[in-house]
Design a protein around this motif. Structure first.
Motif, PDB file in Angstrom:
ATOM      1  N   TYR A  49       0.832  -1.202   0.000  1.00 20.53           N
ATOM      2  CA  TYR A  49       0.000   0.000   0.000  1.00 20.53           C
ATOM      3  C   TYR A  49       0.862   1.245   0.000  1.00 20.53           C
ATOM      4  O   TYR A  49       2.040   1.211   0.350  1.00 20.53           O
ATOM      5  N   GLN A  50       0.245   2.354  -0.421  1.00 19.77           N
ATOM      6  CA  GLN A  50       0.832   3.693  -0.350  1.00 19.77           C
ATOM      7  C   GLN A  50      -0.238   4.622   0.190  1.00 19.77           C
ATOM      8  O   GLN A  50      -1.396   4.544  -0.234  1.00 19.77           O
ATOM      9  N   ILE A  51       0.135   5.501   1.113  1.00 17.46           N
ATOM     10  CA  ILE A  51      -0.772   6.509   1.636  1.00 17.46           C
ATOM     11  C   ILE A  51      -0.092   7.862   1.502  1.00 17.46           C
ATOM     12  O   ILE A  51       1.073   8.021   1.858  1.00 17.46           O
ATOM     13  N   VAL A  52      -0.846   8.829   0.965  1.00 13.11           N
ATOM     14  CA  VAL A  52      -0.351  10.195   0.806  1.00 13.11           C
ATOM     15  C   VAL A  52      -1.324  11.121   1.519  1.00 13.11           C
ATOM     16  O   VAL A  52      -2.542  10.984   1.352  1.00 13.11           O
ATOM     17  N   PHE A  53      -0.805  12.060   2.302  1.00 14.75           N
ATOM     18  CA  PHE A  53      -1.630  13.025   3.026  1.00 14.75           C
ATOM     19  C   PHE A  53      -1.603  14.359   2.290  1.00 14.75           C
ATOM     20  O   PHE A  53      -0.566  14.781   1.768  1.00 14.75           O
ATOM     21  N   GLY A  64       4.257  15.841   3.974  1.00 20.30           N
ATOM     22  CA  GLY A  64       5.171  14.750   4.286  1.00 20.30           C
ATOM     23  C   GLY A  64       5.383  13.913   3.034  1.00 20.30           C
ATOM     24  O   GLY A  64       4.975  14.282   1.942  1.00 20.30           O
ATOM     25  N   GLY A  65       5.994  12.786   3.197  1.00 23.69           N
ATOM     26  CA  GLY A  65       6.248  11.912   2.058  1.00 23.69           C
ATOM     27  C   GLY A  65       5.183  10.853   1.905  1.00 23.69           C
ATOM     28  O   GLY A  65       4.165  10.853   2.593  1.00 23.69           O
ATOM     29  N   VAL A  66       5.433   9.958   0.982  1.00 26.12           N
ATOM     30  CA  VAL A  66       4.537   8.828   0.754  1.00 26.12           C
ATOM     31  C   VAL A  66       4.825   7.774   1.810  1.00 26.12           C
ATOM     32  O   VAL A  66       5.979   7.407   2.039  1.00 26.12           O
ATOM     33  N   VAL A  67       3.778   7.296   2.481  1.00 23.08           N
ATOM     34  CA  VAL A  67       3.909   6.231   3.474  1.00 23.08           C
ATOM     35  C   VAL A  67       3.649   4.912   2.760  1.00 23.08           C
ATOM     36  O   VAL A  67       2.617   4.760   2.092  1.00 23.08           O
ATOM     37  N   GLU A  98      -5.060   9.806   0.648  1.00 18.02           N
ATOM     38  CA  GLU A  98      -5.344   8.949  -0.506  1.00 18.02           C
ATOM     39  C   GLU A  98      -4.595   7.649  -0.253  1.00 18.02           C
ATOM     40  O   GLU A  98      -3.425   7.664   0.111  1.00 18.02           O
ATOM     41  N   ILE A  99      -5.282   6.537  -0.427  1.00 13.86           N
ATOM     42  CA  ILE A  99      -4.629   5.241  -0.230  1.00 13.86           C
ATOM     43  C   ILE A  99      -4.723   4.443  -1.523  1.00 13.86           C
ATOM     44  O   ILE A  99      -5.752   4.471  -2.202  1.00 13.86           O
ATOM     45  N   ALA A 100      -3.629   3.803  -1.856  1.00 13.80           N
ATOM     46  CA  ALA A 100      -3.585   2.917  -3.030  1.00 13.80           C
ATOM     47  C   ALA A 100      -3.061   1.567  -2.552  1.00 13.80           C
ATOM     48  O   ALA A 100      -2.067   1.505  -1.828  1.00 13.80           O
TER      49      ALA A 100
END
Length: 103
Positions: A49-53, A64-67, A98-100
């Motif tokens: 997964y990737q989460i972006v705020f 911040g960066g991509v989690v 946003e979560i992918a």
């Protein structure tokens, strides 16, 4: 007339104290979800997964960066991801994410 000032003072104190309760942003949040395929069958197994705020819901600035990480989906396709918020996200007036998953 003194009673009026006392009541207004109490309301002001309650508002200030109440607002302080919302000022503490947690260091970690948990994102819950369920993944299904296009026919409604739950997806299972380990998934990246990737989460972006962002600071707004549309055309926002990245905070911040991509989690990134991996989560395990239950037999029902359910996942729970604990995320440490970036400092920029904790300081934002609004916070959207946003979560992918596996994309």
């Amino acid at each position: 007339m003194q009673k009026k000032y006392v009541v207004n003072g109490l309301v002001l104190v309650l508002l200030v104290v109440g607002m302080g309760a919302y000022a503490d942003v947690p260091d970690t949040i948990t994102v819950h979800g369920q993944l299904l395929d296009d026919t409604g069958v739950p997806l299972t197994g380990n998934r990246d997964y990737q989460i972006v705020f962002y600071d707004t819901d549309i055309f926002g600035s990245v905070l911040g960066g991509v989690v990134t990480g991996t989560t395990e989906l239950s037999p029902e396709g359910v996942f729970n991801i604990s995320v440490v918020l970036p400092e920029e996200a904790k300081a934002a007036a609004e916070l959207w994410y946003e979560i992918a998953v596996d994309s």
